[in-house]
Design a protein around this motif. Structure first.
Motif, mmCIF file in Angstrom:
data_model
loop_
_atom_site.group_PDB
_atom_site.id
_atom_site.type_symbol
_atom_site.label_atom_id
_atom_site.label_comp_id
_atom_site.label_asym_id
_atom_site.label_seq_id
_atom_site.Cartn_x
_atom_site.Cartn_y
_atom_site.Cartn_z
ATOM 1 N N UNK A 194 9.291 1.670 -9.442
ATOM 2 C CA UNK A 194 8.753 2.700 -8.552
ATOM 3 C C UNK A 194 8.540 2.175 -7.137
ATOM 4 N N UNK A 195 9.076 0.972 -6.863
ATOM 5 C CA UNK A 195 8.936 0.386 -5.528
ATOM 6 C C UNK A 195 7.574 -0.175 -5.244
ATOM 7 N N UNK A 196 6.840 -0.569 -6.287
ATOM 8 C CA UNK A 196 5.475 -1.075 -6.134
ATOM 9 C C UNK A 196 5.445 -2.582 -6.370
ATOM 10 N N UNK A 197 4.859 -3.317 -5.415
ATOM 11 C CA UNK A 197 4.835 -4.771 -5.474
ATOM 12 C C UNK A 197 3.418 -5.279 -5.183
ATOM 13 N N UNK A 198 3.263 -6.577 -5.098
ATOM 14 C CA UNK A 198 1.964 -7.135 -4.719
ATOM 15 C C UNK A 198 1.790 -7.046 -3.211
ATOM 16 N N UNK A 199 0.548 -7.158 -2.767
ATOM 17 C CA UNK A 199 0.286 -7.075 -1.341
ATOM 18 C C UNK A 199 -0.963 -7.844 -0.962
ATOM 19 N N UNK A 200 -1.160 -7.989 0.344
ATOM 20 C CA UNK A 200 -2.361 -8.615 0.898
ATOM 21 C C UNK A 200 -2.979 -7.637 1.886
ATOM 22 N N UNK A 201 -4.273 -7.394 1.732
ATOM 23 C CA UNK A 201 -5.000 -6.557 2.670
ATOM 24 C C UNK A 201 -5.719 -7.466 3.655
ATOM 25 N N UNK A 202 -5.183 -7.549 4.860
ATOM 26 C CA UNK A 202 -5.873 -8.283 5.932
ATOM 27 C C UNK A 202 -7.012 -7.383 6.394
ATOM 28 N N UNK A 203 -8.208 -7.644 5.890
ATOM 29 C CA UNK A 203 -9.299 -6.688 6.038
ATOM 30 C C UNK A 203 -10.100 -6.932 7.304
ATOM 31 N N UNK A 204 -10.920 -5.937 7.628
ATOM 32 C CA UNK A 204 -11.709 -6.005 8.856
ATOM 33 C C UNK A 204 -12.816 -7.034 8.779
ATOM 34 N N UNK A 205 -13.142 -7.496 7.563
ATOM 35 C CA UNK A 205 -14.115 -8.572 7.431
ATOM 36 C C UNK A 205 -13.559 -9.901 7.926
ATOM 37 N N UNK A 206 -12.240 -9.996 8.048
ATOM 38 C CA UNK A 206 -11.599 -11.263 8.408
ATOM 39 C C UNK A 206 -10.850 -11.198 9.733
ATOM 40 N N UNK A 207 -10.181 -10.092 9.996
ATOM 41 C CA UNK A 207 -9.295 -9.996 11.149
ATOM 42 C C UNK A 207 -9.629 -8.769 11.993
ATOM 43 N N UNK A 208 -9.236 -8.783 13.278
ATOM 44 C CA UNK A 208 -9.606 -7.685 14.180
ATOM 45 C C UNK A 208 -8.914 -6.364 13.848
ATOM 46 N N UNK A 209 -7.746 -6.430 13.232
ATOM 47 C CA UNK A 209 -7.016 -5.211 12.872
ATOM 48 C C UNK A 209 -6.766 -5.226 11.368
ATOM 49 N N UNK A 210 -7.224 -4.181 10.684
ATOM 50 C CA UNK A 210 -7.067 -4.119 9.235
ATOM 51 C C UNK A 210 -5.731 -3.481 8.871
ATOM 52 N N UNK A 474 -1.384 7.635 -4.889
ATOM 53 C CA UNK A 474 -1.597 6.891 -3.637
ATOM 54 C C UNK A 474 -1.126 5.448 -3.767
ATOM 55 N N UNK A 475 -1.234 4.856 -4.961
ATOM 56 C CA UNK A 475 -0.727 3.501 -5.165
ATOM 57 C C UNK A 475 0.793 3.471 -4.959
ATOM 58 N N UNK A 476 1.455 4.472 -5.515
ATOM 59 C CA UNK A 476 2.909 4.503 -5.353
ATOM 60 C C UNK A 476 3.281 4.709 -3.890
ATOM 61 N N UNK A 477 2.565 5.598 -3.211
ATOM 62 C CA UNK A 477 2.871 5.829 -1.793
ATOM 63 C C UNK A 477 2.642 4.569 -0.966
ATOM 64 N N UNK A 478 1.625 3.792 -1.343
ATOM 65 C CA UNK A 478 1.369 2.539 -0.616
ATOM 66 C C UNK A 478 2.381 1.467 -0.982
ATOM 67 N N UNK A 479 3.057 1.620 -2.122
ATOM 68 C CA UNK A 479 4.079 0.659 -2.541
ATOM 69 C C UNK A 479 3.507 -0.631 -3.097
ATOM 70 N N UNK A 480 2.288 -0.561 -3.665
ATOM 71 C CA UNK A 480 1.657 -1.764 -4.222
ATOM 72 C C UNK A 480 1.043 -1.426 -5.574
ATOM 73 N N UNK A 481 0.868 -2.468 -6.404
ATOM 74 C CA UNK A 481 0.120 -2.306 -7.650
ATOM 75 C C UNK A 481 -0.973 -3.368 -7.783
ATOM 76 N N UNK A 482 -0.917 -4.399 -6.925
ATOM 77 C CA UNK A 482 -1.924 -5.470 -6.988
ATOM 78 C C UNK A 482 -2.121 -6.003 -5.578
ATOM 79 N N UNK A 483 -3.381 -6.034 -5.125
ATOM 80 C CA UNK A 483 -3.658 -6.384 -3.730
ATOM 81 C C UNK A 483 -4.794 -7.399 -3.655
ATOM 82 N N UNK A 484 -4.535 -8.481 -2.959
ATOM 83 C CA UNK A 484 -5.574 -9.471 -2.642
ATOM 84 C C UNK A 484 -6.172 -9.135 -1.288
ATOM 85 N N UNK A 485 -7.496 -9.189 -1.191
ATOM 86 C CA UNK A 485 -8.200 -8.963 0.071
ATOM 87 C C UNK A 485 -8.576 -10.321 0.664
ATOM 88 N N UNK A 486 -8.554 -10.424 1.982
ATOM 89 C CA UNK A 486 -8.782 -11.718 2.623
ATOM 90 C C UNK A 486 -10.255 -12.039 2.842
#
Length: 641
Positions: A194-210, A474-486
């Motif tokens: 379904x085009x869903x892979x792992x991802x990384x969320x560069x979050x606002x707790x760590x970086x200026x742009x989430x 929404x998971x499919x639209x985002x194209x991810x199934x597993x996401x690590x947050x920074x």
């Protein structure tokens, strides 16, 4: 802990009625002391769902280490329990074996004992209101599904089963659990298809742009690195670490390079050895958090090398074998053919349920690997008087003593708190399969050296949440199934893997209800595993459930909102498993200078004392199911010798 914005909380659906939630933890710090003053655990007896449904997997809200389960152990620790408990009252019961702790290790100990003594009378005591320890099953009943939607907490998979200990393999064989049978019900191609892979969320707790960054295997690192919200210098450093890092210590022999790595954390390696931009370290910080319970500020560089983290390729280390400085689990998993085999929809609790069902007649309608997921369970049979094996929940053990000199004792007396008073039973033998740090507060007559070694078994705190959502479009639209947050509170969010079982279909269509799994690692890693665990546990016990649910909803909205996810409408159930005493930390570098040569505190901590033997993952120590089983087999063998 940040404040809750009332307006944002309303938008997130905090005021929307969902499957009931319990607020025991909101008064956890005060409630822990209540038992010392009143003789009753805070919060009373275990809560039930509306309509009187007492089936533990269907209870939502705060689970795991609730104030109910912690009140007595903490009162013992603080020396307040016996001031108000009154004199113990004998039940008149006598057992061949009493097991303290109903997790994987404790239930395995009972199961192994019965192999040698099939007519034995066995009692298992646990302070929680559910069996399995940290291995938990969760159930939701979404409208229109026509059956339960099953999730899990604790171990999801059999990690590297080909490399399990002999005792762990023996247990799997006795239960009829094989890799081939488990893999039959896993649809590994569903999410990638379904085009869903792992991802990384560069979050606002760590970086200026989430922002969310997908890690598609076929996409070269240059493509996604250049989109990260990090400094230009950090991009250059990160690409170099990923593609062509140099030999940081040219001219040094391999043995000395490994020894230098053994003295560093991965964060220190990136910053001090590689000279990487701080944004590079921040981007990688949570890489080990979900598995180990702490981040790269505590995770050893030598284990990071063996785990395939960036930056080591130029050192010329031997790729064919682990370093002698690598932690035991890293060594065990090195080169394993089967890295991760999902263990049914409910995870490792399936193993516990199969064992309990075979020991206690009437508890389960099926006890095979093909039937355990869809079996019916009667918790009223666990402690039925006519059973040879009994499992007594919500019964924290408060005292264990040999009857006479440990060298000659033939029995022991075990006391537990039944919610009103201390009751005692007689045991021919006792297996302590609980937290090792609890043992000195419970077992009488321990030598000072053993008490000290047991107290050093500081566990890493952990939080897991299972969220039932109306659908996963929404998971499919985002194209991810597993996401690590920074850097956000929950370090991992993932759509549960598509694992089924005979008679149980996992969600295949994004329009179906599904379960989402989240992990948080409260350890203050900058203080090291031991100090960070203690500080993180204190903070966790002060964190109210409202805040935990708020952060869950907030992070899912940030991740999936662009795909149309509305937490107020789409979240239909939340269960949080809080484990102040979670992972058993292994001996590892750079924190344990005696490793790998010894001597090891666990060797002293797990010594048998008369009719009392010590099991549990802490006694290994290692946070692995097969290690817990091995500890159980060892304790049984010591007592039967």
């Amino acid at each position: 802990m940040g404040d809750i914005d009332p307006r944002h909380a309303r938008d997130l659906g905090m005021s929307r009625p969902i499957t009931r939630r319990d607020f025991f933890d909101g008064v956890a710090v005060a409630a822990i002391g209540t038992v010392a003053a009143t003789g009753h655990p805070a919060g009373g007896r275990p809560a039930q769902e509306p309509g009187g449904d007492a089936f533990p997997p269907r209870r939502t809200g705060l689970r795991g280490d609730t104030a109910d389960s912690l009140a007595v152990p903490h009162a013992l620790r603080d020396g307040r329990f016996w001031e108000h408990a009154g004199d113990p009252e004998p039940t008149g019961e006598s057992y061949d074996l009493v097991v303290v702790g109903g997790g994987v290790s404790g239930v395995s100990a009972a199961y192994e004992w019965l192999r040698h003594e099939p007519r034995a009378r066995v009692l298992i005591l646990d302070n929680h209101d559910e069996l399995g320890g940290q291995a938990r099953r969760t159930e939701f009943r979404p409208p229109g599904r026509g059956g339960a939607l099953i999730g899990r907490a604790g171990a999801r998979s059999l990690t590297a089963p080909a490399m399990w200990t002999p005792e762990g393999k023996d247990l799997l064989a006795r239960l009829g659990v094989t890799v081939r049978r488990l893999r039959r019900h896993v649809d590994e191609g569903l999410h990638p298809g379904l085009g869903m892979h792992e991802g990384v969320m560069c979050d606002r707790e760590t970086f200026p742009v989430e922002g969310l960054h997908r890690l598609v295997p076929s996409v070269p690192p240059e493509r996604w690195v250049n989109r990260l919200p990090i400094a230009d210098e950090a991009r250059r450093d990160l690409l170099a670490l990923l593609t062509d890092p140099p030999d940081w210590w040219p001219g040094l022999p391999v043995e000395e390079k490994e020894e230098r790595l053994a003295g560093l954390t991965y964060s220190a390696f990136l910053l001090d050895v590689c000279g990487a931009h701080p944004d590079v370290e921040r981007f990688h910080r949570t890489l080990p958090s979900a598995r180990w319970g702490y981040d790269t500020r505590a995770f050893g560089a030598i284990d990071a090398w063996a785990s395939g983290y960036p930056g080591f390729q130029g050192l010329g280390l031997d790729p064919g074998k682990p370093s002698r400085f690598c932690s035991p689990t890293v060594k065990k998993d090195w080169g394993a053919a089967d890295d991760d085999v999902p263990c049914l929809p409910e995870g490792a609790q399936a193993l516990v349920r199969m064992m309990v069902g075979r020991m206690i007649p009437g508890f389960a309608t099926a006890t095979t690997v093909d039937g355990v997921t869809t079996a019916g369970y009667d918790y009223g049979r666990l402690d039925a008087p006519g059973n040879r094996v009994r499992f007594r929940l919500s019964s924290p053990v408060v005292s264990v003593r040999n009857d006479g000199d440990p060298d000659s004792a033939t029995s022991a007396t075990v006391g537990y708190f039944d919610g009103h008073r201390v009751r005692t039973v007689t045991a021919g033998a006792v297996v302590m399969a609980c937290w090792s740090a609890v043992v000195p507060h419970v077992v009488s007559g321990l030598p000072d050296a053993q008490r000290t070694a047991l107290a050093e078994a500081v566990k890493i705190p952990l939080l897991e949440a299972t969220v039932q959502v109306r659908h996963w479009r929404a998971w499919r639209r985002a194209g991810v199934h597993r996401v690590r947050w920074t850097g956000a509170y929950w370090c991992l969010t993932e759509l549960d893997r598509p694992v089924g079982a005979p008679g149980y279909d996992h969600p295949r269509d994004p329009g179906e209800p599904a379960t989402v799994h989240l992990v948080a690692a409260p350890c203050r890693s900058e203080l090291g595993p031991a100090g960070g665990a203690a500080a993180g546990r204190r903070a966790l016990l002060r964190t109210p459930y409202d805040h935990l649910e708020y952060t869950i909803r907030d992070q899912l909205a940030r991740l999936l909102g662009p795909g149309g996810f509305d937490p107020a409408a789409d979240i239909e159930g939340v269960t949080v498993h809080r484990w102040g005493h979670g992972y058993a930390p292994e001996y590892c570098r750079p924190w344990h200078g005696f490793y790998p040569d010894g001597p090891f505190p666990a060797d002293t901590a797990r010594r048998r004392l008369g009719r009392v033997a010590i099991a549990g993952a802490d006694s290994v120590p290692a946070a692995r199911a097969d290690a817990a089983v091995t500890a159980a087999y060892r304790a049984v063998a010591e007592l039967l010798a």
